[in-house]
Motif scaffolding. Structure first.
Motif, PDB file in Angstrom:
ATOM      1  N   THR B  88       0.989  -1.588  -0.034  1.00  0.00           N
ATOM      2  CA  THR B  88      -0.205   0.067  -0.299  1.00  0.00           C
ATOM      3  C   THR B  88       0.704   1.087  -0.181  1.00  0.00           C
ATOM      4  O   THR B  88       1.182   1.798  -0.575  1.00  0.00           O
ATOM      5  N   ARG B  90       3.820   1.516  -1.136  1.00  0.00           N
ATOM      6  CA  ARG B  90       4.254   1.839  -2.793  1.00  0.00           C
ATOM      7  C   ARG B  90       3.158   2.383  -3.076  1.00  0.00           C
ATOM      8  O   ARG B  90       3.453   2.952  -4.287  1.00  0.00           O
ATOM      9  N   GLY B  91       2.012   1.949  -3.084  1.00  0.00           N
ATOM     10  CA  GLY B  91       0.862   2.495  -4.614  1.00  0.00           C
ATOM     11  C   GLY B  91       0.627   3.568  -4.213  1.00  0.00           C
ATOM     12  O   GLY B  91       0.230   4.513  -5.347  1.00  0.00           O
ATOM     13  N   LEU B 119      -5.457   1.162  -5.864  1.00  0.00           N
ATOM     14  CA  LEU B 119      -4.649   0.665  -5.539  1.00  0.00           C
ATOM     15  C   LEU B 119      -3.631   0.985  -4.466  1.00  0.00           C
ATOM     16  O   LEU B 119      -2.730   1.277  -3.435  1.00  0.00           O
TER      17      LEU B 119
END
Lengths: 438, 232
Positions: B88, B90-91, B119
């Motif tokens: 999460t 990273r997103g 995402l």
């Protein structure tokens, strides 16, 4: 945008494969539902037709054949019973009623039962549900006929029509000859009973006896002694006229006697059935059957085959689940790239696991829905075929419990089928599958 | 300008790597003693093919784990996050652009961008407006067209839009010009740089194309960072 959008798009990208797997699930579900429905419906249909008869006397080779011929019109009974024997049986016990029947003629494939009018008033095709008339009345004199609901519908009969019977059963109609000299007047149409009797026509015994007596006498007068009677052709008869009074015991042949013992009001059972059954069985000239018992026996005989069909349906369902798994694994290369992208964009490994299982579950759901829809049509078709071919009236419906059981089973199997591809998705190496394809 | 390593402050809101070591199976290792990229800074990771540029991007993106070291993104010790939390994060904070775009087939341009926002944890009410405005800004007129129907140039714009729509902390572009001719490569790099600048994100681009060296604030030659395991 939500997770379901991802699942639906994923299925759409592999539209052909997705459609094929959905079709496989649908066929499996439909097959299983039709088998389950027909299994139950056929059992019920057989139990309906015997109605309030306690004993059936016939001259068939076995009680089961007698019941199938005499009450389900499977074939015309091959061996007759003499009228004197019928009278003897009738007088041997204070029956509630004893109704003689004769089968052998047909109308355009539909069986004709010659009997007493009491058959239409006292015999109940389903216990507690006597025959009722949709139009007209019962036959009261010779050469009058009452048509069962399906027979009337199939042949477009209505009260006032004149019809001609064919000698022989429906199966032999191609080779039978018509009793063209004696047209019958349709005087009544019965309401549906949901039993095999719906496809039959009913007339008086005397009418049938007269026709066959005339033909027999004509044959005897034209055939040289010692030669086999030749086949009759239209317009070839020498018309010998026979009245009821002219009938001899040799003319009065029947093929069955339906017997009902006295019962207490409100009860269908009689304590004397077993003793009367045993008494009549001692007479080797006749075959005696307890119809309800014979149908129970038939169900137990076909039960094993029944389970075999059911097992085949389950195997097809499992195969469809395996096909979902194989299709998803086969598309794994494309799927892994998609998974890698989703992971980079922020989807967790468990999320892609759930997305993959949801995809297989959705295939199961859509397949089950389609399968149930197909099954409803399939049951209608199967019931029509059963009615047409073997005269068993079955309801083309699927009970909700069976439907829920099969569809839930299919969805569960589909979900399980998604687990292996989901594990592969879960374990997908993101870094490796983001690289450009060489 | 070739910079091997830059000392960092752990409180930086950009990207910082410290003592990061990644061992390859074939006996080589990548070692980054120190690297910091400030917010808004745009750097080029230069080096020959197979020199470890993509691996370093994957380490920064948290899709490969180093055996040692610390990576901070926007002040967060990224490697300390595990499982879904890291994904999460990273997103939300990292945008990625690939050589072959890696757009999801079957989705429209708009849906590809909205998916990244979803995402990344953006509210559903916010997804569409952000995606539409980013696509419009990047010159995508028919955002409802399936991406497979778009030209290569348009697909690249969608890929860039997907990476910057959520205003990430850092945009990582892995060989974005490798399959383009020089003129288009230059245009693509300018597009990515502009988009990252607008989003206020640090930009780290990998490329083996020496003609791009002058287009970035800094260039890091990854060659000296990789050596045999024994040498480290």
């Amino acid at each position: 945008m939500n997770d379901m959008t991802i699942v639906i798009r994923s299925l759409r990208v592999r539209l052909l494969t997705s459609s094929m797997t959905v079709a496989m699930v649908a066929i499996a579900v439909a097959l299983l539902l039709v088998i389950m429905s027909m299994r139950e419906a056929a059992s019920q249909a057989f139990r309906r037709g015997t109605g309030n008869v306690h004993l059936l006397v016939c001259a068939d080779a076995s009680p089961l054949v007698g019941v199938l011929n005499g009450m389900f019109y499977a074939n015309a009974p091959a061996n007759p019973i003499a009228w004197t024997k019928a009278e003897e049986i009738r007088a041997s016990f204070p029956w509630q009623w004893a109704i003689p029947t004769q089968l052998g003629d047909s109308f355009q494939g539909s069986p004709v039962m010659a009997t007493r009018s009491s058959f239409l008033s006292q015999f109940e095709p389903v216990v507690g549900q006597p025959f009722t008339f949709a139009a007209g009345r019962a036959f009261t004199s010779d050469f009058e006929v009452v048509a069962g609901s399906q027979a009337a519908k199939e042949h477009g009969l209505s009260a006032g029509d004149e019809i001609v019977f064919t000698h022989g059963s429906g199966a032999s109609r191609a080779g039978g000859h018509e009793h063209a000299d004696h047209p019958y007047s349709v005087v009544g149409i019965l309401n549906p009973t949901g039993s095999a009797h719906d496809r039959a026509l009913f007339t008086s015994l005397e009418s049938s006896w007269i026709i066959h007596a005339e033909e027999r006498r004509e044959a005897q007068s034209t055939e040289p002694e010692g030669e086999e009677p030749h086949e009759h052709h239209e317009g070839e008869h020498d018309h010998a006229h026979v009245d009821v009074d002219d009938l001899t015991d040799a003319d009065k042949l029947i093929t069955g006697i339906l017997l009902r013992l006295p019962t207490r009001p409100g009860s269908d059972a009689s304590a004397s059935i077993a003793s009367q059954f045993d008494r009549l069985r001692r007479d080797t000239a006749i075959t005696v059957a307890q119809p309800a018992q014979q149908i129970g026996r038939l169900m137990s005989i076909v039960g094993d085959v029944d389970w075999l069909f059911l097992a085949m349906g389950v195997v097809v369902l499992v195969s469809s689940a395996i096909s979902i798994m194989l299709a998803m694994i086969a598309s794994m290369e494309l799927r892994r790239r998609q998974v890698a992208v989703l992971r980079v964009l922020g989807a967790s490994a468990w999320r892609v696991f759930a997305l993959t299982v949801t995809e297989s579950t959705l295939i199961g759901l859509v397949g089950s829905f389609l399968g149930a829809t197909i099954a409803l049509g399939g049951c209608e078709l199967a019931s029509a075929i059963l009615a047409d071919r073997i005269g068993i009236m079955v309801a083309g419906t699927i009970d909700l419990r069976s439907m829920a059981m099969v569809t839930l089973g299919a969805v569960l199997l589909s979900s399980l089928a998604g687990i292996t591809p989901a594990i592969k998705s879960y374990r997908t190496s993101v870094a490796r599958h983001l690289r450009p394809i060489a | 300008m070739i910079v091997a390593a830059i000392d960092i402050s752990s409180t930086s809101l950009g990207v910082s790597l410290s003592g990061v070591r990644f061992a390859y199976r074939r006996g080589f290792a990548l070692f980054v003693p120190s690297l910091e990229v400030q917010p808004g800074e745009q750097i080029l990771l230069a080096g020959a093919s197979g020199s470890g540029k993509s691996t370093l991007l994957h380490l920064i993106a948290g899709i490969e784990d180093p055996s040692h070291g610390e990576i901070r993104i926007a002040g967060t010790n990224f490697l300390a996050l595990r499982g879904a939390k890291r994904d999460t994060f990273r997103g939300r904070h990292i945008g990625m652009i690939f050589q072959t775009f890696n757009l999801l087939q079957g989705f429209s341009a708009l849906e590809n961008v909205m998916l990244a926002l979803m995402l990344g944890g953006f509210d559903s009410s916010d997804q569409r407006s952000r995606a539409e405005s980013t696509l419009t800004r990047l010159g995508i007129e028919d955002s409802h067209a399936p991406v497979e129907n778009l030209s290569v140039g348009q697909q690249q714009r969608v890929a860039v839009a997907r990476a910057v729509a959520g205003n990430p902390c850092v945009v990582l572009a892995d060989e974005p010009t490798a399959s383009l001719d020089p003129a288009n490569a230059r245009k693509a790099i300018e597009l990515i740089k502009d988009a990252a600048r607008t989003a206020g994100a640090a930009l780290i681009v990998t490329s083996h194309d020496p003609s791009l060296i002058g287009a970035f604030d800094r260039v890091l030659d990854i060659g000296p960072l990789i050596a045999t395991e024994r040498a480290r």
